[in-house]
Design a protein around this motif. Sequence first.
Motif, short mmCIF file in Angstrom:
data_model
loop_
_atom_site.label_atom_id
_atom_site.label_comp_id
_atom_site.label_asym_id
_atom_site.label_seq_id
_atom_site.Cartn_x
_atom_site.Cartn_y
_atom_site.Cartn_z
N TRP A 5 -0.82 -11.67 3.32
CA TRP A 5 0.34 -11.05 3.97
C TRP A 5 0.64 -11.80 5.26
O TRP A 5 -0.22 -12.51 5.80
N GLU B 270 6.16 -10.43 5.08
CA GLU B 270 5.70 -10.87 3.74
C GLU B 270 4.38 -10.20 3.37
O GLU B 270 3.48 -10.11 4.20
N ILE B 271 4.29 -9.76 2.11
CA ILE B 271 3.03 -9.20 1.60
C ILE B 271 3.00 -9.39 0.09
O ILE B 271 4.05 -9.26 -0.57
N ASP B 272 1.85 -9.74 -0.46
CA ASP B 272 1.73 -9.96 -1.90
C ASP B 272 1.58 -8.59 -2.58
O ASP B 272 0.47 -8.08 -2.75
N THR B 273 2.72 -8.02 -2.97
CA THR B 273 2.70 -6.65 -3.52
C THR B 273 1.95 -6.59 -4.85
O THR B 273 1.26 -5.61 -5.13
N GLN C 61 -1.13 -3.92 -5.57
CA GLN C 61 -0.96 -2.82 -6.54
C GLN C 61 -2.30 -2.34 -7.07
O GLN C 61 -3.15 -3.16 -7.39
N LEU D 258 5.11 -2.38 7.54
CA LEU D 258 5.21 -3.19 6.32
C LEU D 258 4.23 -2.67 5.26
O LEU D 258 4.59 -2.46 4.10
N LEU D 259 2.99 -2.43 5.68
CA LEU D 259 1.97 -1.97 4.73
C LEU D 259 2.33 -0.58 4.19
O LEU D 259 2.29 -0.34 2.98
N GLU E 40 5.28 1.00 4.10
CA GLU E 40 6.48 0.99 3.25
C GLU E 40 6.13 0.43 1.86
O GLU E 40 6.62 0.94 0.84
N THR E 41 5.29 -0.58 1.85
CA THR E 41 4.91 -1.18 0.56
C THR E 41 4.13 -0.16 -0.28
O THR E 41 4.42 0.04 -1.46
N PHE F 10 4.94 2.06 -4.26
CA PHE F 10 4.16 1.89 -5.49
C PHE F 10 4.22 3.13 -6.37
O PHE F 10 4.22 4.26 -5.87
N LYS G 139 0.01 5.10 -6.22
CA LYS G 139 -0.24 4.93 -4.78
C LYS G 139 -1.74 5.06 -4.50
O LYS G 139 -2.46 5.72 -5.26
#
Length: 306
Positions: A50, A56-59, A63, A99-100, A102-103, A107, A110
Amino acid sequence: MINHPSQVIAIGGASGLIGSALCTALELDGHTVKRLVRRPVKDPDREIYWKPSAGEIDTDALQGVDATVHLGGAGLAEHRWTDEYKQKIRESRVKSTRLLCETLAGFEKKPRVHVNASAIGYYGVRGDERIDETSPGGKGYLADVCRDWETATQPAWESGIRVCQIRIGVVLSSEGGALSKMLTPFRMGAGGTLGSGDQYMSWVALADVVSAIQFALDHDPLHGAVNATAPNPVTNREFTQTLGELLHRPTVMRTPAFAVRLMVGSEMADELLLGGARIYPTRLTGEGFEFACPDIRTALKAALAE
Ligand SMILES: NC(=O)c1ccc[n+]([C@@H]2O[C@H](COP(=O)([O-])OP(=O)(O)OC[C@H]3O[C@@H](n4cnc5c(N)ncnc54)[C@H](OP(=O)(O)O)[C@@H]3O)[C@@H](O)[C@H]2O)c1
């Protein structure tokens, strides 16, 4: 963790003082830890990319984790509090947390829980008033930052994730943080009280803040603000005397308030060093958490033996 064995836990700020100790403790307990890293990933099984400053974050990699912890933020005492650095302190915490959260909120599956760092700076400078989680927030730069930092977790709890904001006290460790900076002058016999010495210091042993985060991860009834401070806050004078006794060094070199302000700037001096708050961990103790280091002498001995 007793209630939730073998979890996959993603951790932001994992390389820091608390983060490193937490990762080790969780891995020793058999959990899988995935560190959120702000550089290219070297080991995809253990790391997730991230870059909070760029949003930017690798969603995909995030997951499916069972729990998340976020401890990241630019160091409070690493730099003089210029306007630019104050913005960095705030943004590095608020942007990354938002960011974290909201990401996670977006999901379908979650995480069960999100634990976010906050700080006792939330309460501001409060003299000898007894403070716990029911006390209102304080005034000042750090209090404002903490409020915004905690508010940034809102997307997560609004989406139904259990969220704990851990208001961390002054962490005692010889590996980093405030105590490690004091050790050299104290060992040279140049340690002493700051200002009046009457200001309260709400401290916590490194092992106890790590256990408190593990407790929050595991303990489903806990949510919202949780003070991670030992049940026996001390004044700066008591802290100074105890550290001097344990090191067998004199502590008569009192630094007057004006000199502290000259050294680090007035705002940092008044909020971090000359002011304080007498904070109690009512939520943790109320839920049955037990501190390994409840008093300052035990905690300082443990820190000096690290
Ligand atoms: N230690 C204390 O006495 C204390 C007291 C109250 C509250 N807290 C809070 O608890 C959290 C963890 O404390 P700590 O002592 O472990 O802190 P730390 O040792 O300073 O580590 C914080 C971590 O945050 C990340 N980071 C640093 N600069 C950043 C930036 N500009 N933007 C985003 N991330 C950045 C880094 O991790 P990565 O490189 O892995 O991203 C760093 O290792 C912090 O937010 C701190 O404010 C600590």
